[in-house]
Design a protein around this motif. Structure first.
Motif, mmCIF file in Angstrom:
data_model
loop_
_atom_site.group_PDB
_atom_site.id
_atom_site.type_symbol
_atom_site.label_atom_id
_atom_site.label_comp_id
_atom_site.label_asym_id
_atom_site.label_seq_id
_atom_site.Cartn_x
_atom_site.Cartn_y
_atom_site.Cartn_z
ATOM 1 N N GLN A 83 0.823 -1.203 0.000
ATOM 2 C CA GLN A 83 0.000 0.000 0.000
ATOM 3 C C GLN A 83 0.859 1.256 0.000
ATOM 4 N N GLU A 84 2.070 1.160 0.605
ATOM 5 C CA GLU A 84 2.939 2.330 0.688
ATOM 6 C C GLU A 84 4.063 2.225 -0.348
ATOM 7 N N ARG A 85 4.562 3.359 -0.693
ATOM 8 C CA ARG A 85 5.647 3.456 -1.682
ATOM 9 C C ARG A 85 6.952 2.919 -1.062
ATOM 10 N N PRO A 86 7.603 1.911 -1.659
ATOM 11 C CA PRO A 86 8.873 1.397 -1.112
ATOM 12 C C PRO A 86 9.947 2.492 -1.125
ATOM 13 N N GLU A 87 10.667 2.587 -0.025
ATOM 14 C CA GLU A 87 11.715 3.593 0.103
ATOM 15 C C GLU A 87 13.053 2.908 0.416
ATOM 16 N N ALA A 88 14.125 3.647 0.092
ATOM 17 C CA ALA A 88 15.472 3.143 0.409
ATOM 18 C C ALA A 88 15.675 3.108 1.911
ATOM 19 N N SER A 89 16.556 2.195 2.362
ATOM 20 C CA SER A 89 16.847 2.044 3.783
ATOM 21 C C SER A 89 18.351 1.930 3.969
ATOM 22 N N ALA A 90 18.737 1.583 5.184
ATOM 23 C CA ALA A 90 20.167 1.444 5.457
ATOM 24 C C ALA A 90 20.778 0.287 4.692
ATOM 25 N N GLU A 91 19.957 -0.733 4.357
ATOM 26 C CA GLU A 91 20.474 -1.891 3.626
ATOM 27 C C GLU A 91 20.295 -1.792 2.125
ATOM 28 N N THR A 92 19.381 -0.928 1.659
ATOM 29 C CA THR A 92 19.093 -0.839 0.225
ATOM 30 C C THR A 92 19.262 0.586 -0.256
ATOM 31 N N MET A 93 19.367 0.718 -1.561
ATOM 32 C CA MET A 93 19.487 2.033 -2.186
ATOM 33 C C MET A 93 18.799 1.995 -3.543
ATOM 34 N N ARG A 94 18.372 3.151 -4.005
ATOM 35 C CA ARG A 94 17.673 3.230 -5.289
ATOM 36 C C ARG A 94 18.672 3.240 -6.432
ATOM 37 N N ARG A 95 18.187 2.766 -7.568
ATOM 38 C CA ARG A 95 19.000 2.712 -8.787
ATOM 39 C C ARG A 95 18.284 3.525 -9.863
ATOM 40 N N PRO A 96 18.549 4.815 -9.971
ATOM 41 C CA PRO A 96 17.835 5.659 -10.946
ATOM 42 C C PRO A 96 18.010 5.190 -12.379
ATOM 43 N N LEU A 97 19.228 4.743 -12.722
ATOM 44 C CA LEU A 97 19.464 4.306 -14.092
ATOM 45 C C LEU A 97 18.596 3.092 -14.430
ATOM 46 N N ALA A 98 18.505 2.146 -13.499
ATOM 47 C CA ALA A 98 17.658 0.976 -13.720
ATOM 48 C C ALA A 98 16.184 1.370 -13.781
ATOM 49 N N GLU A 99 15.776 2.365 -12.997
ATOM 50 C CA GLU A 99 14.382 2.822 -13.033
ATOM 51 C C GLU A 99 14.044 3.399 -14.396
ATOM 52 N N ARG A 100 14.914 4.218 -14.942
ATOM 53 C CA ARG A 100 14.659 4.793 -16.278
ATOM 54 C C ARG A 100 14.634 3.703 -17.342
ATOM 55 N N PHE A 101 15.533 2.745 -17.209
ATOM 56 C CA PHE A 101 15.590 1.643 -18.166
ATOM 57 C C PHE A 101 14.283 0.830 -18.134
ATOM 58 N N ARG A 112 3.592 5.423 -15.095
ATOM 59 C CA ARG A 112 3.691 4.644 -13.865
ATOM 60 C C ARG A 112 4.928 5.072 -13.073
ATOM 61 N N ASP A 113 4.823 4.905 -11.780
ATOM 62 C CA ASP A 113 5.966 5.160 -10.894
ATOM 63 C C ASP A 113 6.726 3.850 -10.729
ATOM 64 N N VAL A 114 7.968 3.840 -11.141
ATOM 65 C CA VAL A 114 8.808 2.645 -11.066
ATOM 66 C C VAL A 114 9.939 2.897 -10.071
ATOM 67 N N ILE A 115 10.109 2.006 -9.119
ATOM 68 C CA ILE A 115 11.145 2.136 -8.088
ATOM 69 C C ILE A 115 11.971 0.850 -8.087
ATOM 70 N N VAL A 116 13.286 1.005 -8.191
ATOM 71 C CA VAL A 116 14.205 -0.133 -8.170
ATOM 72 C C VAL A 116 15.108 0.000 -6.954
ATOM 73 N N LEU A 117 15.169 -1.023 -6.133
ATOM 74 C CA LEU A 117 16.002 -1.050 -4.931
ATOM 75 C C LEU A 117 16.959 -2.225 -5.002
ATOM 76 N N ARG A 118 18.206 -1.940 -4.630
ATOM 77 C CA ARG A 118 19.216 -3.002 -4.605
ATOM 78 C C ARG A 118 20.002 -2.916 -3.310
ATOM 79 N N ARG A 143 15.012 -5.705 -6.101
ATOM 80 C CA ARG A 143 13.599 -5.525 -5.743
ATOM 81 C C ARG A 143 13.104 -4.265 -6.440
ATOM 82 N N PHE A 144 11.986 -4.368 -7.186
ATOM 83 C CA PHE A 144 11.441 -3.184 -7.836
ATOM 84 C C PHE A 144 9.922 -3.196 -7.709
#
Length: 450
Positions: A83-101, A112-118, A143-144
């Motif tokens: 239900q909530e938008r996934p956000e980066a944490s201490a263990e994960t970070m967003r990948r903007p390049l992968a999101e655009r791809f 659509r809103d696309v979020i990629v976390l690694r 995880r996306f």
């Protein structure tokens, strides 16, 4: 490079080169067997699959969505709703390049809103490391999330390795690790098998320097054990022959000295002083020849009982004795003691032979200390010297540059042979060269006592 390595070193180098070739082939196979696109296609769902899942969930009733999520999920792909938008944490970070791809490939779902976390890169701290981290990290992948037109997100989590695993490790890495372990075991085994040969080499080196038998315990392969036994027997036989020769020469020398003593007593009764002096001189020469021959036979045993000897004090005493007798000799030895481990009587004979040899053929002689590591002594003269082609032959018994064999024009040919044997017994190097004074330089380098 292999020319400088011993037997064990050569075998180890061969094993290491084989391992390096194995690792290189494994890396080449890893990079050439599959392309990056093939690996990504196997791990991650294709964009068309993502688009179809999102559309299927949006078109289904809320009660049907759990069943759809079970149907599209698998061991490698977990699909859930958030239900909530996934956000980066201490263990994960967003990948903007992968999101655009990924956004470009989901054109049918735009906007659509696309979020990629690694997971974040970097090794954990030592205190945070646990035994199960290897297996947990295998399942931790990308995880996306893709937003729905309504509220919420479809979360895709692609888990699993990029290829088949063995105990959590890639097969290539496992093969390399296994090869490294086998190589280490092979190196240890080679070193163990080569140890008897190394001990045999050390034993032969000791035997050649002082003829003392140092048997090596047979070990290793059957051929090496037979070789060691044969060498042990050979050392015993050679040592017995050398000692037998020494005893024989000693006995002959003792008996001949007895007859020489009798002849000396009879010479004293000769009426003519000139003939009596000549006969006495001949007897003295015979005595010295016997002593030199016996010294050559015992030369290999000269350094059995060693003790600290001050070379500077010994040479100063020898030079002063010759100078008081009117000999043109001087010493440049400094004022510091030069201590080596040696047999004093043999060492004195070595220096006396060299100095008297120089004084016999030159008008002046200089004994000096050379600036070098260890204790290096040079005896220089201004005589005729020795031709370069004969400098190795003069150390052979009974070799003389003057071929008349007359004692008036040269010695017995044993002086330098005795010097060579004594030097070898003390671990000293001996070489002949051109002297700065124009004649011959004899350079003796001793290992300094620790």
């Amino acid at each position: 490079m292999l020319g400088r390595l011993g037997f064990a070193g050569r075998l180890m180098a061969i094993v290491l080169f084989a391992l390096i070739a194995l690792w290189a082939a494994g890396l080449g196979w890893l990079f050439l067997s599959e392309s990056r696109e093939e690996i990504l296609r196997r791990v991650f769902p294709v964009p068309e699959q993502v688009s179809a899942i999102v559309q299927l969930i949006e078109g289904a009733q809320p009660a049907e969505r759990p069943l759809i999520l079970k149907a599209v999920s698998s061991a490698r792909l977990q699909v859930t709703l958030a239900q909530e938008r996934p956000e980066a944490s201490a263990e994960t970070m967003r990948r903007p390049l992968a999101e655009r791809f990924l956004t470009l490939y989901l054109q049918s779902l735009q906007p659509r809103d696309v979020i990629v976390l690694r997971p974040r890169n970097g090794l954990p701290r030592l205190r945070d490391w646990h035994l199960g981290d290897n297996w947990r990290n295998i399942s931790r992948s990308v995880r996306f999330a893709v937003s729905l037109r309504e509220r919420g997100y479809v979360v895709f989590e692609a888990t699993g390795a990029a290829g088949p695993r063995l105990l959590g490790l890639p097969p290539g890495f496992g093969v390399g690790l296994l090869g490294a372990l086998i190589g280490i075991a092979a190196v240890i085994a080679i070193a163990r098998e080569a140890r008897p040969l190394r001990q045999l080499s050390q034993s032969l080196g000791q035997f050649s320097s002082d003829a003392t038998v140092a048997h090596v315990k047979p070990a290793g392969a059957p051929e090496i054990r037979r070789l060691i036994s044969a060498v042990n027997d050979m050392q015993t036989r050679i040592s017995e022959l050398v000692r037998g020769r020494t005893l024989l020469l000693g006995a002959v020398s003792h008996d001949l000295k007895t007859y020489i003593t009798r002849l000396r007593l009879r010479v004293e009764r000769l009426p003519e002083p000139e003939q009596r002096d000549k006969a006495a001189a001949d007897l003295d020469e015979m005595t010295r020849l016997l002593e030199d021959a016996l010294a050559v036979s015992r030369g290999g045993f000269a350094a059995i009982q060693r003790q600290p000897v001050d070379v500077a004090a010994l040479l100063t005493e020898i030079v002063e004795d010759r100078r008081q007798g009117g000999a043109p000799i001087r010493a440049e030895l400094g004022h510091m003691p030069l201590t080596i481990l040696a047999e004093p009587t043999a060492l004195r004979r070595l220096f006396i032979n060299l100095i008297e040899n120089a004084l016999r053929f030159a008008t002046r002689c200089t004994v000096r200390l050379l600036p070098d590591s260890g204790v290096v002594i040079a005896i220089d003269d201004d005589g005729p010297g020795i031709p370069a082609e004969a400098r190795s032959a003069v150390f052979e018994p009974f070799f003389r540059l003057e071929n008349s064999r007359s004692r008036s024009t040269g010695g017995s040919g044993l002086g330098l042979a005795i010097v060579k044997q004594i030097a070898d017994a003390h671990g000293a190097s001996l070489d002949l060269s051109q002297s700065p004074e124009g004649g011959l330089r004899v350079r003796i380098a001793f290992p300094q006592a620790g």
